[in-house]
Design a protein around this motif. Structure first.
Motif, PDB file in Angstrom:
ATOM      1  N   GLU A  53     -46.584 -37.710  49.187  1.00  0.00           N
ATOM      2  CA  GLU A  53     -47.437 -38.900  49.080  1.00  0.00           C
ATOM      3  C   GLU A  53     -48.906 -38.538  48.898  1.00  0.00           C
ATOM      4  N   SER A  57     -52.262 -36.301  41.862  1.00  0.00           N
ATOM      5  CA  SER A  57     -51.366 -36.822  40.839  1.00  0.00           C
ATOM      6  C   SER A  57     -52.163 -37.496  39.726  1.00  0.00           C
ATOM      7  N   SER A  59     -50.856 -39.373  37.525  1.00  0.00           N
ATOM      8  CA  SER A  59     -50.298 -40.716  37.340  1.00  0.00           C
ATOM      9  C   SER A  59     -50.675 -41.654  38.487  1.00  0.00           C
ATOM     10  N   GLY A  60     -51.125 -41.068  39.600  1.00  0.00           N
ATOM     11  CA  GLY A  60     -51.415 -41.879  40.775  1.00  0.00           C
ATOM     12  C   GLY A  60     -50.198 -42.132  41.647  1.00  0.00           C
ATOM     13  N   ASP A  61     -49.064 -41.532  41.297  1.00  0.00           N
ATOM     14  CA  ASP A  61     -47.829 -41.739  42.050  1.00  0.00           C
ATOM     15  C   ASP A  61     -47.131 -40.388  42.238  1.00  0.00           C
ATOM     16  N   MET A  63     -45.106 -39.058  44.426  1.00  0.00           N
ATOM     17  CA  MET A  63     -43.685 -38.962  44.761  1.00  0.00           C
ATOM     18  C   MET A  63     -42.805 -39.202  43.527  1.00  0.00           C
ATOM     19  N   MET A  64     -43.205 -40.152  42.687  1.00  0.00           N
ATOM     20  CA  MET A  64     -42.446 -40.369  41.453  1.00  0.00           C
ATOM     21  C   MET A  64     -42.627 -39.205  40.486  1.00  0.00           C
ATOM     22  N   ASP A  65     -43.806 -38.584  40.500  1.00  0.00           N
ATOM     23  CA  ASP A  65     -44.002 -37.383  39.686  1.00  0.00           C
ATOM     24  C   ASP A  65     -43.003 -36.309  40.086  1.00  0.00           C
ATOM     25  N   ILE A 114     -39.923 -42.839  48.977  1.00  0.00           N
ATOM     26  CA  ILE A 114     -40.265 -42.962  47.561  1.00  0.00           C
ATOM     27  C   ILE A 114     -40.214 -44.414  47.074  1.00  0.00           C
ATOM     28  N   GLY A 116     -41.492 -46.894  48.626  1.00  0.00           N
ATOM     29  CA  GLY A 116     -42.738 -47.563  48.971  1.00  0.00           C
ATOM     30  C   GLY A 116     -42.445 -48.987  49.390  1.00  0.00           C
ATOM     31  N   ASP A 118     -41.641 -51.262  46.794  1.00  0.00           N
ATOM     32  CA  ASP A 118     -41.273 -51.776  45.480  1.00  0.00           C
ATOM     33  C   ASP A 118     -39.760 -51.750  45.273  1.00  0.00           C
ATOM     34  N   ARG A 121     -37.944 -50.155  42.169  1.00  0.00           N
ATOM     35  CA  ARG A 121     -37.650 -48.718  42.048  1.00  0.00           C
ATOM     36  C   ARG A 121     -36.156 -48.448  42.139  1.00  0.00           C
TER      37      ARG A 121
END
Length: 200
Positions: A53, A57, A59-61, A63-65, A114, A116, A118, A121
């Motif tokens: 977290e 990053s 991308s700003g994300d 964990m998704m990276d 991961i 969050g 949302d 996802r």
């Protein structure tokens, strides 16, 4: 020979980290070992640690990276070893692979941080083939609380959002993995789940 289906291994993450190939390696699981042991299917856990977290990053994300990196490694291994193993998303695909003399690989997720806040996802993970999803590892996240020596934490259950996630997973066709959950979280899943859940 009775064929086996193992619900959990960390090999994809470890193989990526150590630069090992899936077909033959010194890790606990390799394709050659699975074949020799009479495996029907192996579940490969994508463990995306909560500590990511706070990683830098673009991308700003972060964990998704990290998820994209591990997923990419898994797909690379599937392509490189298509003569031995194929990804399976359904029971029928597992049985079809077996008829062709192939192993099956089933993707799972360990550590629900991961998600969050949302729910969308889960749609992405399902589309990628994730069929079992673990809510926690060793830390509290937006879904619930982990197994702990602290009785207060053990009594805490799923968050309201975590309860929504159980319902959404069942709507999609993903199986809840209660491994690492607090006792309270386990009991919440047992009350909410309409279908089977597992501890991998």
């Amino acid at each position: 020979m009775v064929k086996t289906l193992d619900l959990h291994c960390d090999t994809i993450v470890k193989a990526h980290r150590l630069g090992e190939a899936l077909r033959d390696n010194d890790l606990q699981v390799s394709l050659n070992k699975l074949k020799q042991g009479g495996s029907l299917a192996q579940c490969f856990a994508m463990y995306i640690a909560k500590r990511f977290e706070n990683e830098p990053s673009a991308s700003g994300d972060p964990m998704m990276d990290r998820y994209e990196v591990i997923l990419g490694h898994f797909r690379h291994e599937m392509a490189q070893n298509a003569d031995m193993i194929r990804q399976a998303r359904t029971v029928d695909e597992i049985l079809d692979n077996d008829k062709k003399g192939l192993l099956s690989a089933v993707l799972t997720m360990e550590e629900g941080a991961i998600v969050g806040n949302d729910l969308r996802r889960l749609d992405r993970f399902y589309a990628d083939g994730v069929r079992i999803f673990g809510f926690t590892w060793n830390y509290e996240n937006t879904l619930g609380y982990p197994n702990s020596l602290d009785p207060e934490i053990m009594n805490k259950g799923l968050t309201d959002f975590g309860k929504e996630v159980v319902k959404e997973m069942e709507r999609l066709g993903m199986v809840v993995d209660v491994s690492h959950l607090s006792d309270g979280g386990f009991m919440d899943v047992a009350r909410l789940a309409q279908g089977p859940f597992v501890a991998t």
